[in-house]
Write a protein that holds these residues in place. Structure first.
Motif: not given
Lengths: 351, 365
Positions: A1, A4-5, A8, A318, B218-221
């Motif tokens: 996770m 992923n963050i 972005r 988050v 969506p952050l988990f994907f």
């Protein structure tokens, strides 16, 4: 996770709380400007949430109590009206009610220049309600101190005379003492100190009112919708409580020669409230949670300014969502704590 | 000797019958009540004509433009023109038969289930329908198997409201049962996890959960793997609803007399058999009214999907009044949506009251 963050381009951590917010908020009770930090935004939102919830809770309780009792009235018309009110407002989603009242307020209220006026000091227009704002000067604190002292003394006095009545059967009318303590004393202190209180009146300057205190249409429609909606549930809880009091109690009260009013006040309501209070406290929690729907009309409460505007600016979903959730969880835990204490206090003390 | 002859019954005293006595007894029995009655009548006199004029007598029902409608009454022409949007959203008009068929099928299945006799494997047939129906409904609504695919962002209006509410309740049901059983479990970890989940979710407003589903999920994907917006909302709502369903079912579980547990143990059933055959069916039956109540609550909450940008029936008001042709008609829109939702919710709450009365007689000691 985390990867992923990062991919972005979103930062992590709570550093954003120290950053300048860079936007204005329409309503705030603590000092705030666009140069304040995001943490400040959090506090502003939190305080607004608590304020609108508290106002909603007070009015929902008052309306709910009246409607709940009215629903069991012997007066056919009053009972039907109360029932109709409950069935109507309970079965319309609260968000729809908020949007409806907000929209209606904006359509019905006049522009600032054609405001409705009351005594030249209260103005109602589509920007909200404008009222004189009290400004306290040195020494006003003492008036408050005396007021609180008066209330405490009044309670002690009442208790003393109640004891006396229980022991000797002699009734004493305490109304004059009470008035003197609660009203007379603070007022005389107020004048002795040379009226340490003045008002800032709102005046029309250019296109809008300046000065005074104002309540925005967002706040008003939110508080109104929340009160109207939650009151239906409180009314039902009170009705259920009153109906749970066994008929024998009512008959016994009347047989002892108590009047309708006395039997309601001394026999029925104390027993009914024991049943009603737990669901009512749950409704207070629901009302507080529902105040988050202000996001739809833009009243500056927690979800709207913090989980809305700040989130859109810094993108740290988050952390922000977690902080917002933590607030509601804390409120809900505090309320269930209160509920438990109340339950313990009110439980039947059998012998 | 006097002969006994029956006298005809006397009429009730004049003061006890008729309109006047009813009024006296119910509206004007004391000074205070008379005052209240008069105030109430005055309030009704103020409000009802105003509303009736706006809604009916000064209103326009003809298919005219916004300007021709006028301002003194409601302009229902707008609602009539936009009715397709209110009911189906952007669902292609030529495919509207599909949601209609879904609704008809639902009615047919309910009718079949109701008319079955208890000795015809009723439970099995109903279970079969419950499994098959969602598959058919999904295929019809979404497409596939030769039907043209209609993406979920085209779904909207009342149809979306009903889909979200129904999926929410159906999907949360099994999770809710597991959580309720977990909360009663003898295993500490499972019990703790269930309690924490239930209390955590119930302490939060649905809107923060929807926010979480729409921005945090969506952050988990991985990037590029975009999840359907409706699906995300459905996940959020299911997470939320399952906590409430769990509490409802726990109530049912607690109402089962201890003897039922003991009897099941005594005839040697294991945990799964005991729960599945004896305890759960009874608990669910007792919980039915509360499950309906929880469905009503979910149906009301469904309107919140507006906040994360899905176009349910309530969002349609905003959308259709941003249309230049119908500016300033949002009051009509809100009133229309209120009437639609009120009728649905009121009939459901009536139904739940009926169920409550029906099941009220059992398990009374």
């Amino acid at each position: 996770m985390l990867s992923n963050i990062e991919s972005r381009g979103i930062q992590t951590g709570f550093g954003f709380l120290e950053a300048e917010s860079g936007f204005d908020i329409a309503e705030y009770l603590i000092d705030y400007s666009s140069t304040s930090t995001n943490l400040r935004v959090f506090y502003v939102g939190l305080i607004n949430t608590l304020v609108v919830s508290a106002v909603g809770i007070v009015f929902a309780s008052i309306i709910g109590l009246i409607v709940g009792i009215a629903r069991l009235s012997n007066n056919w018309l009053i009972a039907k009206l109360a029932g109709g009110y409950i069935e109507l407002f309970r079965n319309i989603p609260i968000l729809l009610q908020i949007l409806f009242w907000y929209n209606l307020a904006l359509m019905v209220l006049p522009h600032p220049k054609q405001s409705f006026e009351l005594f030249d000091s209260v103005f109602v227009n589509l920007r909200g309600i404008y009222m004189p704002k009290p400004i306290t000067e040195n020494g006003f604190v003492w008036v408050l101190v005396v007021l609180i002292l008066g209330i405490v003394l009044k309670i002690l006095l009442k208790r003393y005379y109640n004891n006396k009545k229980d022991n000797t059967g002699i009734k004493t009318n305490t109304l004059s003492y009470s008035l003197l303590l609660v009203v007379g004393l603070p007022v005389s202190v107020y004048f002795l100190l040379g009226s340490p209180l003045s008002f800032d009146y709102p005046t029309l300057k250019g296109f809008n009112f300046k000065g005074g205190m104002s309540l925005s249409p967002e706040f008003l429609s939110l508080a109104f919708a929340l009160s109207i909606y939650t009151a239906t549930y409180i009314a039902e809880a009170i009705r259920a409580g009153i109906e749970s009091v066994s008929k024998g109690q009512k008959e016994a009260a009347l047989a002892m020669g108590l009047t309708q009013k006395q039997s309601l006040k001394l026999v029925i309501l104390p027993q009914a409230l024991r049943v009603s209070i737990p669901p009512i406290i749950n409704q207070y929690l629901n009302l507080t949670k529902n105040s988050s729907l202000a996001a739809a009309i833009g009243y500056s409460e927690l979800v709207s300014v913090f989980a809305g505007t700040v989130l859109n600016q810094v993108g740290q979903a988050v952390e922000i969502i977690l902080m917002t959730m933590a607030v509601y969880l804390t409120i809900s835990l505090v309320i269930s704590l209160i509920l438990n204490i109340v339950n313990r206090q009110m439980s039947v003390k059998g012998r | 000797m006097a002969i006994f002859t029956a006298q005809p019954a006397k009429n009730a005293p004049q003061s006890e019958v008729g309109v006047v006595s009813w009024l006296k007894k119910n509206l004007f029995y004391s000074l205070g009540s008379s005052a209240f009655t008069l105030i109430a009548i005055y309030v009704i006199y103020l409000i009802v004509p105003l509303l009736a004029n706006w809604m009916f007598f000064d209103a326009t029902f003809a298919p005219v433009t916004n300007e021709q409608c006028g301002r003194e009454g409601a302009c229902w022409s707008y609602v009539i023109e936009k009715s397709n949007l209110f009911v189906y959203g952007f669902y292609p008009p030529e495919a509207v038969w599909r949601p209609q068929l879904v609704l008809v099928l639902a009615l047919v299945f309910v009718f079949v289930a109701k008319s079955l006799k208890p000795y015809t494997h009723k439970a099995k047939i109903i279970a079969g329908l419950i499994v098959i129906y969602p598959v058919i409904a999904f295929l019809l609504l979404y497409g596939g198997l030769g039907l043209e695919v209609i993406e979920t962002h085209q779904w909207g209006g009342l149809m979306l409201t009903i889909v979200v509410a129904t999926v929410g309740i159906v999907a949360s049901f099994p999770i809710g049962i597991l959580l309720a059983l977990g909360r009663q479990s003898k295993m500490r970890v499972i019990r703790l996890l269930s309690v924490v989940y239930i209390e955590f979710i119930r302490g939060l407003p649905l809107i923060t959960i929807l926010f979480m589903a729409s921005v945090v999920l969506p952050l988990f994907f991985r990037e590029g793997m975009d999840m359907d917006k409706l699906l995300r909302a459905l996940i959020g709502i299911t997470l939320f609803q399952s906590a409430y369903i769990a509490e409802v079912i726990r109530g049912g579980l607690q109402a089962i007399p201890k003897g039922q547990h003991e009897a099941a143990d005594a005839i040697g059933l294991n945990f799964v058999q005991k729960t599945g055959l004896i305890i759960l069916p009874q608990a669910l039956k007792i919980s039915i009214p509360n499950i309906v109540g929880s469905f009503i609550a979910l149906f009301k909450d469904t309107t919140l999907v507006l906040i994360i940008g899905l176009f349910d029936i309530l969002s349609m008001v905003h959308l259709t009044t941003s249309d230049e042709l119908w500016l300033g008609r949002s009051t009509e829109g809100y009133v229309f949506v209120m009437i639609v939702l009120w009728v649905i919710l009121y009939s459901m709450s009536r139904y739940s009251k009926k169920l409550e009365l029906k099941y009220n007689t059992e398990h009374k000691v």
